[in-house]
Design an enzyme around this catalytic site. Sequence first.
Site, mmCIF file in Angstrom:
data_model
loop_
_atom_site.group_PDB
_atom_site.id
_atom_site.type_symbol
_atom_site.label_atom_id
_atom_site.label_comp_id
_atom_site.label_asym_id
_atom_site.label_seq_id
_atom_site.Cartn_x
_atom_site.Cartn_y
_atom_site.Cartn_z
ATOM 1 N N ARG A 1 37.698 40.793 46.274
ATOM 2 C CA ARG A 1 38.670 41.556 47.004
ATOM 3 C C ARG A 1 39.933 41.809 46.199
ATOM 4 O O ARG A 1 40.751 42.644 46.540
ATOM 5 C CB ARG A 1 39.059 40.757 48.252
ATOM 6 C CG ARG A 1 37.937 40.700 49.288
ATOM 7 C CD ARG A 1 38.228 39.658 50.365
ATOM 8 N NE ARG A 1 37.545 38.423 49.995
ATOM 9 C CZ ARG A 1 37.601 37.309 50.741
ATOM 10 N NH1 ARG A 1 38.339 37.259 51.821
ATOM 11 N NH2 ARG A 1 36.916 36.225 50.375
ATOM 12 N N ASP B 1 40.274 35.874 33.537
ATOM 13 C CA ASP B 1 40.724 34.509 33.292
ATOM 14 C C ASP B 1 39.776 33.888 32.267
ATOM 15 O O ASP B 1 39.934 34.097 31.069
ATOM 16 C CB ASP B 1 40.728 33.813 34.658
ATOM 17 C CG ASP B 1 41.341 32.435 34.650
ATOM 18 O OD1 ASP B 1 42.326 32.235 33.925
ATOM 19 O OD2 ASP B 1 40.846 31.561 35.383
ATOM 20 N N GLY C 1 36.807 34.837 31.817
ATOM 21 C CA GLY C 1 35.937 35.908 31.326
ATOM 22 C C GLY C 1 34.505 35.759 31.801
ATOM 23 O O GLY C 1 33.667 36.632 31.566
ATOM 24 N N THR D 1 33.130 35.821 34.883
ATOM 25 C CA THR D 1 32.692 36.811 35.871
ATOM 26 C C THR D 1 32.436 38.167 35.221
ATOM 27 O O THR D 1 31.347 38.734 35.351
ATOM 28 C CB THR D 1 33.774 36.984 36.967
ATOM 29 O OG1 THR D 1 34.121 35.702 37.468
ATOM 30 C CG2 THR D 1 33.279 37.866 38.101
ATOM 31 N N LEU D 2 33.435 38.672 34.532
ATOM 32 C CA LEU D 2 33.318 40.032 34.002
ATOM 33 C C LEU D 2 32.264 40.162 32.917
ATOM 34 O O LEU D 2 31.630 41.205 32.812
ATOM 35 C CB LEU D 2 34.680 40.499 33.474
ATOM 36 C CG LEU D 2 35.432 41.487 34.357
ATOM 37 C CD1 LEU D 2 34.810 42.866 34.265
ATOM 38 C CD2 LEU D 2 35.398 41.051 35.820
ATOM 39 N N ASP E 1 45.238 36.412 45.302
ATOM 40 C CA ASP E 1 45.501 35.450 46.382
ATOM 41 C C ASP E 1 45.671 34.026 45.897
ATOM 42 O O ASP E 1 45.254 33.659 44.789
ATOM 43 C CB ASP E 1 44.328 35.461 47.375
ATOM 44 C CG ASP E 1 43.093 34.759 46.806
ATOM 45 O OD1 ASP E 1 42.614 35.187 45.726
ATOM 46 O OD2 ASP E 1 42.631 33.776 47.409
HETATM 47 P P1 IMP Z 1 37.036 34.537 35.529
HETATM 48 O O1 IMP Z 1 37.549 35.498 34.500
HETATM 49 O O2 IMP Z 1 35.566 34.523 35.676
HETATM 50 O O3 IMP Z 1 37.602 33.152 35.315
HETATM 51 O O4 IMP Z 1 37.477 34.952 36.978
HETATM 52 C C1 IMP Z 1 38.552 35.716 37.263
HETATM 53 C C2 IMP Z 1 38.732 35.675 38.768
HETATM 54 O O5 IMP Z 1 39.398 34.450 39.130
HETATM 55 C C3 IMP Z 1 39.639 36.784 39.208
HETATM 56 O O6 IMP Z 1 38.898 37.915 39.604
HETATM 57 C C4 IMP Z 1 40.405 36.159 40.349
HETATM 58 O O7 IMP Z 1 39.684 36.329 41.545
HETATM 59 C C5 IMP Z 1 40.459 34.699 40.008
HETATM 60 N N1 IMP Z 1 41.730 34.311 39.343
HETATM 61 C C6 IMP Z 1 41.904 33.936 38.066
HETATM 62 N N2 IMP Z 1 43.189 33.672 37.788
HETATM 63 C C7 IMP Z 1 43.868 33.911 38.929
HETATM 64 C C8 IMP Z 1 45.267 33.847 39.277
HETATM 65 O O8 IMP Z 1 46.160 33.524 38.470
HETATM 66 N N3 IMP Z 1 45.575 34.190 40.556
HETATM 67 C C9 IMP Z 1 44.639 34.571 41.470
HETATM 68 N N4 IMP Z 1 43.324 34.657 41.179
HETATM 69 C C10 IMP Z 1 42.944 34.328 39.928
#
Ligand code: IMP
Length: 175
Positions: A41, A100, A102, A104-105, A156
């Site tokens: 979201r 963050d 990386g 997920t993406l 969030d």
């Molecule tokens: P990652 O890159 O797989 O670790 O995931 C990134 C996801 O983590 C983002 O799409 C957010 O939903 C969540 N996320 C990471 N850092 C933050 C933050 O600082 N605030 C809020 N959500 C975050």
Amino acid sequence: MKEIVHEMISEEKVEARIRQMAEQLNQDYAGKTLHMIGILRGSVIFYSQLAKSITVPVTMDFMTTSSYGESTISSGLEVRKDLDEDIDGRHVLIVEDIIDSGNTLSMVRRMLEARNPASLRICTLLDKPDRRETPVEVEYTGFEIPDKFVVGYGLDYAQRYRNLPYLGEIEIVEE
Ligand code: IMP
Ligand code: MG
């Protein structure tokens, strides 16, 4: 426990940057139709603001994913809501709130590339490069930020603060 939000990037600054990003996209996708895929979201406010400044034809779709913890990359991605439409032959732009680790993406990118889009790029409002665990190619980044937990503009903390019109750093204080 109490939460205090400190403004990090003002609404004016974030929206000026989003307009710049849209101008870049308008140049890069001139003559094409841009298929914007929002990752729900967190991307919704960024997505909407970005879309309003895009002047090339746009189509829209959304997906919801969640990653299971920090487990291995191959087992990691759960698609909770898949796209409504095929992306075969389309110019796909994945729109995300923040990158963050990386994890997920990088998985979303690989999954969607396998569906044969004409092109696929990633557009994120925020990037925390210091936190990267899995490399991911990101073509458009709004702001690189330090390793802080940010809320607002769609992001969030425990599902709250998504509607804040600016980006803030959250501080948890003991009472
Ligand atoms: P990652 O890159 O797989 O670790 O995931 C990134 C996801 O983590 C983002 O799409 C957010 O939903 C969540 N996320 C990471 N850092 C933050 C933050 O600082 N605030 C809020 N959500 C975050
Ligand atoms: Mg997210």
